[in-house]
Design an enzyme around this catalytic site. Structure first.
Site, PDB file in Angstrom:
ATOM      1  N   ALA A 161      31.497  31.660  50.163  1.00  0.00           N
ATOM      2  CA  ALA A 161      30.046  31.872  50.588  1.00  0.00           C
ATOM      3  C   ALA A 161      29.192  32.533  49.725  1.00  0.00           C
ATOM      4  CB  ALA A 161      29.696  32.192  52.085  1.00  0.00           C
ATOM      5  N   HIS A 162      30.120  33.841  48.668  1.00  0.00           N
ATOM      6  CA  HIS A 162      29.303  34.509  48.034  1.00  0.00           C
ATOM      7  C   HIS A 162      29.906  34.906  46.781  1.00  0.00           C
ATOM      8  CE1 HIS A 162      27.233  35.170  52.006  1.00  0.00           C
ATOM      9  NE2 HIS A 162      28.428  35.399  52.489  1.00  0.00           N
ATOM     10  N   PHE A 163      29.502  34.744  45.819  1.00  0.00           N
ATOM     11  CA  PHE A 163      30.072  35.217  44.408  1.00  0.00           C
ATOM     12  C   PHE A 163      31.752  35.154  43.995  1.00  0.00           C
ATOM     13  CE2 PHE A 163      27.191  38.588  46.478  1.00  0.00           C
ATOM     14  CZ  PHE A 163      25.865  38.108  45.799  1.00  0.00           C
ATOM     15  N   ALA A 164      32.000  33.895  44.541  1.00  0.00           N
ATOM     16  CA  ALA A 164      33.533  33.752  44.435  1.00  0.00           C
ATOM     17  C   ALA A 164      33.748  32.624  43.229  1.00  0.00           C
ATOM     18  CB  ALA A 164      34.208  32.920  45.611  1.00  0.00           C
ATOM     19  N   GLY A 180      33.114  37.897  46.415  1.00  0.00           N
ATOM     20  CA  GLY A 180      33.463  38.432  45.279  1.00  0.00           C
ATOM     21  C   GLY A 180      35.021  37.926  45.037  1.00  0.00           C
TER      22      GLY A 180
END
Length: 260
Positions: A161-164, A180
């Site tokens: 969902a975030h910055f992967a 991350g």
């Protein structure tokens, strides 16, 4: 070996890629499978340019401007008739035409999608996500803000969902990647990735191979999985941990040297 990672395979066509016993085999065939099986976007849908307005693509292939629709209790209606399809927001960019967009899928503004890609029912490709081609996103899965995905499979309800970064990897059912998380997919010396499980060693035939995450695996923020990491079901990779390579048995808890 598959049972170490997946309690069941997705119910759709992607399951045929899992005929071999080793879980990374589908990554070798994913691109060809998608090009062979996916439809083309309707001719009325603009490609290779940013969308100028919100569009709705019905499962029958009709392209409707979203402003024509009425949204009531989670469903869309056109002149009183219910329509089923995917919503693509202005600013999204599709490179090529070989895509499938499922019922109630949403592609948010400034997402960039390269063919081929399958976006399943009720899935989300969020703002500024990068689908780099050869990607299969099953139902209710999430590719999040500024997340990059290439040559990978998301089982139902898997979330990055975030910055992967998800490269050449498979995320099992209900996997959740903390913000991350990076699934690295290329060794420094660009050699074939080898996998050791117990006393056995396997040649993958892949120079680019990230990770296999079994059902319900969770990673903490900024975790990094090295190329060729296999994580069994119901495991937890704690925040800021560098995990792998190799096999991590199901139910494991991988912490850093400080114990958290």
């Amino acid at each position: 070996m598959l049972e170490e990672f997946f309690s069941e395979l997705p119910e759709d066509g992607i399951s045929e890629l899992f005929k071999e016993k080793v879980p990374w085999a589908p990554l070798r065939f994913l691109k060809d499978f998608l090009f062979d099986t996916l439809p083309e976007l309707p001719k009325g849908f603009p490609v290779d340019v940013p969308l100028r307005e919100d569009l709705f693509i019905t499962l029958e292939g009709e392209v409707i401007t979203a402003k024509e629709l009425e949204y009531v209790n989670g469903e869309y209606f056109l002149k009183g008739e219910r329509v089923v399809g995917a919503l693509v927001k202005a600013g999204a960019y599709f490179s090529g035409r070989r895509f499938y967009l499922g019922a109630s899928a949403v592609v948010e503004p400034f997402a960039f999608l390269k063919e081929p890609a399958y976006i399943g029912d009720f899935s989300e490709v969020r703002h500024s996500a990068y689908i780099r081609g050869s990607v299969y996103v099953s139902k209710k899965a999430v590719v999040g803000h500024t997340t990059e995905v290439k040559n990978s499979i998301f089982f139902p309800e898997a979330k990055a969902a975030h910055f992967a970064y998800v490269g050449d990897s498979i995320l099992g059912r209900n996997v959740n990647l903390g913000a991350g998380t990076k699934l690295a997919n290329l060794k420094f010396y660009k050699r074939e990735v080898l996998i050791k499980v117990g006393e056995s060693s396997y040649k993958t035939g892949l120079k680019k191979f990230g990770a296999i995450l079994g059902d319900n695996v969770q990673t903490g923020c900024n975790a990094v999985l090295q190329p060729g990491t296999l994580v069994g079901r119901n495991s937890v990779i704690f925040p800021a941990v560098v995990a792998g390579p190799g096999f991590i048995p199901q139910g494991s808890k991988i912490k850093n040297k400080r114990g958290f």
